[in-house]
Design an enzyme around this catalytic site. Sequence first.
Site, PDB file in Angstrom:
ATOM      1  N   HIS A 228     -37.151  28.086  47.506  1.00  0.00           N
ATOM      2  CA  HIS A 228     -38.195  29.098  47.421  1.00  0.00           C
ATOM      3  C   HIS A 228     -39.526  28.370  47.279  1.00  0.00           C
ATOM      4  O   HIS A 228     -39.860  27.883  46.192  1.00  0.00           O
ATOM      5  CB  HIS A 228     -37.967  30.015  46.220  1.00  0.00           C
ATOM      6  CG  HIS A 228     -36.765  30.894  46.348  1.00  0.00           C
ATOM      7  ND1 HIS A 228     -36.845  32.261  46.459  1.00  0.00           N
ATOM      8  CD2 HIS A 228     -35.462  30.589  46.408  1.00  0.00           C
ATOM      9  CE1 HIS A 228     -35.629  32.751  46.574  1.00  0.00           C
ATOM     10  NE2 HIS A 228     -34.763  31.770  46.538  1.00  0.00           N
TER      11      HIS A 228
ATOM     12  N   TYR B 251     -33.233  37.135  37.348  1.00  0.00           N
ATOM     13  CA  TYR B 251     -32.317  36.184  36.686  1.00  0.00           C
ATOM     14  C   TYR B 251     -33.009  34.909  36.234  1.00  0.00           C
ATOM     15  O   TYR B 251     -32.450  34.109  35.481  1.00  0.00           O
ATOM     16  CB  TYR B 251     -31.113  35.853  37.580  1.00  0.00           C
ATOM     17  CG  TYR B 251     -31.437  35.214  38.915  1.00  0.00           C
ATOM     18  CD1 TYR B 251     -31.908  33.895  39.004  1.00  0.00           C
ATOM     19  CD2 TYR B 251     -31.267  35.926  40.099  1.00  0.00           C
ATOM     20  CE1 TYR B 251     -32.194  33.316  40.220  1.00  0.00           C
ATOM     21  CE2 TYR B 251     -31.551  35.355  41.330  1.00  0.00           C
ATOM     22  CZ  TYR B 251     -32.016  34.052  41.379  1.00  0.00           C
ATOM     23  OH  TYR B 251     -32.309  33.484  42.585  1.00  0.00           O
ATOM     24  N   GLU B 252     -34.240  34.692  36.667  1.00  0.00           N
ATOM     25  CA  GLU B 252     -34.966  33.508  36.204  1.00  0.00           C
ATOM     26  C   GLU B 252     -35.460  33.689  34.770  1.00  0.00           C
ATOM     27  O   GLU B 252     -35.886  32.724  34.144  1.00  0.00           O
ATOM     28  CB  GLU B 252     -36.141  33.214  37.139  1.00  0.00           C
ATOM     29  CG  GLU B 252     -35.660  32.744  38.505  1.00  0.00           C
ATOM     30  CD  GLU B 252     -36.799  32.596  39.498  1.00  0.00           C
ATOM     31  OE1 GLU B 252     -37.552  31.628  39.377  1.00  0.00           O
ATOM     32  OE2 GLU B 252     -36.927  33.459  40.387  1.00  0.00           O
TER      33      GLU B 252
ATOM     34  N   ALA C 212     -31.339  37.756  51.492  1.00  0.00           N
ATOM     35  CA  ALA C 212     -29.964  37.361  51.789  1.00  0.00           C
ATOM     36  C   ALA C 212     -29.089  38.228  50.897  1.00  0.00           C
ATOM     37  O   ALA C 212     -29.420  38.447  49.733  1.00  0.00           O
ATOM     38  CB  ALA C 212     -29.764  35.889  51.462  1.00  0.00           C
TER      39      ALA C 212
ATOM     40  N   HIS D 127     -23.897  29.075  46.858  1.00  0.00           N
ATOM     41  CA  HIS D 127     -25.269  29.183  47.356  1.00  0.00           C
ATOM     42  C   HIS D 127     -25.440  28.435  48.682  1.00  0.00           C
ATOM     43  O   HIS D 127     -26.223  28.838  49.534  1.00  0.00           O
ATOM     44  CB  HIS D 127     -26.230  28.636  46.296  1.00  0.00           C
ATOM     45  CG  HIS D 127     -27.678  28.890  46.596  1.00  0.00           C
ATOM     46  ND1 HIS D 127     -28.192  30.156  46.798  1.00  0.00           N
ATOM     47  CD2 HIS D 127     -28.725  28.037  46.734  1.00  0.00           C
ATOM     48  CE1 HIS D 127     -29.490  30.056  47.055  1.00  0.00           C
ATOM     49  NE2 HIS D 127     -29.845  28.790  47.024  1.00  0.00           N
TER      50      HIS D 127
ATOM     51  N   HIS E 276     -37.267  36.170  40.792  1.00  0.00           N
ATOM     52  CA  HIS E 276     -36.046  36.924  40.510  1.00  0.00           C
ATOM     53  C   HIS E 276     -35.907  37.242  39.020  1.00  0.00           C
ATOM     54  O   HIS E 276     -36.297  36.430  38.173  1.00  0.00           O
ATOM     55  CB  HIS E 276     -34.814  36.132  40.959  1.00  0.00           C
ATOM     56  CG  HIS E 276     -34.751  35.882  42.437  1.00  0.00           C
ATOM     57  ND1 HIS E 276     -35.343  34.793  43.021  1.00  0.00           N
ATOM     58  CD2 HIS E 276     -34.179  36.599  43.438  1.00  0.00           C
ATOM     59  CE1 HIS E 276     -35.135  34.840  44.328  1.00  0.00           C
ATOM     60  NE2 HIS E 276     -34.437  35.916  44.611  1.00  0.00           N
TER      61      HIS E 276
ATOM     62  N   SER F 266     -34.140  34.322  50.579  1.00  0.00           N
ATOM     63  CA  SER F 266     -33.463  33.008  50.529  1.00  0.00           C
ATOM     64  C   SER F 266     -33.123  32.490  51.908  1.00  0.00           C
ATOM     65  O   SER F 266     -32.427  33.164  52.661  1.00  0.00           O
ATOM     66  CB  SER F 266     -32.125  33.123  49.800  1.00  0.00           C
ATOM     67  OG  SER F 266     -32.291  33.068  48.455  1.00  0.00           O
TER      68      SER F 266
ATOM     69  N   ASN G 248     -22.752  36.364  53.513  1.00  0.00           N
ATOM     70  CA  ASN G 248     -21.349  36.132  53.127  1.00  0.00           C
ATOM     71  C   ASN G 248     -20.707  37.485  52.852  1.00  0.00           C
ATOM     72  O   ASN G 248     -21.420  38.457  52.598  1.00  0.00           O
ATOM     73  CB  ASN G 248     -21.310  35.297  51.835  1.00  0.00           C
ATOM     74  CG  ASN G 248     -22.087  35.961  50.703  1.00  0.00           C
ATOM     75  OD1 ASN G 248     -23.322  35.880  50.663  1.00  0.00           O
ATOM     76  ND2 ASN G 248     -21.397  36.653  49.830  1.00  0.00           N
TER      77      ASN G 248
ATOM     78  N   MET H 293     -29.713  40.364  44.682  1.00  0.00           N
ATOM     79  CA  MET H 293     -30.321  40.155  43.361  1.00  0.00           C
ATOM     80  C   MET H 293     -31.836  40.336  43.361  1.00  0.00           C
ATOM     81  O   MET H 293     -32.516  39.818  42.476  1.00  0.00           O
ATOM     82  CB  MET H 293     -29.998  38.725  42.870  1.00  0.00           C
ATOM     83  CG  MET H 293     -28.528  38.347  42.939  1.00  0.00           C
ATOM     84  SD  MET H 293     -28.265  36.612  42.508  1.00  0.00           S
ATOM     85  CE  MET H 293     -26.531  36.403  42.955  1.00  0.00           C
ATOM     86  N   SER H 294     -32.391  41.035  44.355  1.00  0.00           N
ATOM     87  CA  SER H 294     -33.858  41.015  44.417  1.00  0.00           C
ATOM     88  C   SER H 294     -34.558  42.321  44.812  1.00  0.00           C
ATOM     89  O   SER H 294     -35.371  42.852  44.057  1.00  0.00           O
ATOM     90  CB  SER H 294     -34.298  39.941  45.421  1.00  0.00           C
ATOM     91  OG  SER H 294     -33.773  40.230  46.703  1.00  0.00           O
TER      92      SER H 294
END
Length: 270
Positions: A59, A83-84, A111, A245, A81, A28, A233, A209-210
């Site tokens: 993306h 979550y998609e 990220a 985000h 991802h 990201s 962050n 998340m990846s």
Amino acid sequence: MYNKLMGCLKSVREKTDFVPEAAVVLGSGLGEFANEIEIVDTISYSDIEGFPVSTVKGHAGRFVFGYVEKTPVVIMQGRVHYYEGYPMQDVVLPTRLMGMMGAKKILLTNAAGGANESFKPGDLMIISDHITTAVPSPLIGPNIEELGTRFPDMSETYSKRLQTVIEVCAKELGIEMQKGVYVQFTGPNYETPAEIRLAQTWGGDAVGMSTAVEAMAARHMGMEIAGISCITNMAAGISKVQLNHKEVQETADKAAGDFKKLVAKVIVNM
Ligand code: HPA
């Protein structure tokens, strides 16, 4: 799944015969790097039959083939991802596909949120290991014998040799690095403070998340893996501010200069 992979490979081979030595996945806000290499070919994910196409803004969604100095690379500008909504096997399809194109090594970037309280936003972290306990393994289901063994070893998922390469490259560039364990959660929601405390007790330093499932699939097929997280962050509950985000992308943008220099040097030396 193997037939699907072979179908995707055929689709790629109809468009390019480029054989990469290394594969790179850009996280990201870090995708800009791909525009700066000596590009030979690009293929949009949407032009590959059966390929899972990403829906997240920022993306770009394509393979970029080209050279970083003399090293032939394939770069994923945008990833897929969990979550998609894709099954985990589809999430790692692009990673496997790059391996099948010929890449023996892979540099995974992302990220991530900092769970280690000594980190600060903008830090770059060498991934030394990962924890995937909170997500399903991409290797669940019939084993793809053509790629690897049923019960693959994960005792050195992130190559010690490549960790040293990253360290040496960063030192030469005057970039300070953190090093730590990446914990993958499903997303798309950021974690709760309690989940971050859990990640800390597990020994985690960064959360995302990846990347870990991609590393698992790459390791399964015998690729040598390097991983770099951009800490965009501090994870939930560590900093007092709420996560969003936009902040993630802004910090990634700010770190992009160092990040791009480091990635280029690592590719040449890996
Ligand atoms: N959590 C999970 N994924 C992330 C984060 C985070 O705090 N920041 C960037 N990606």
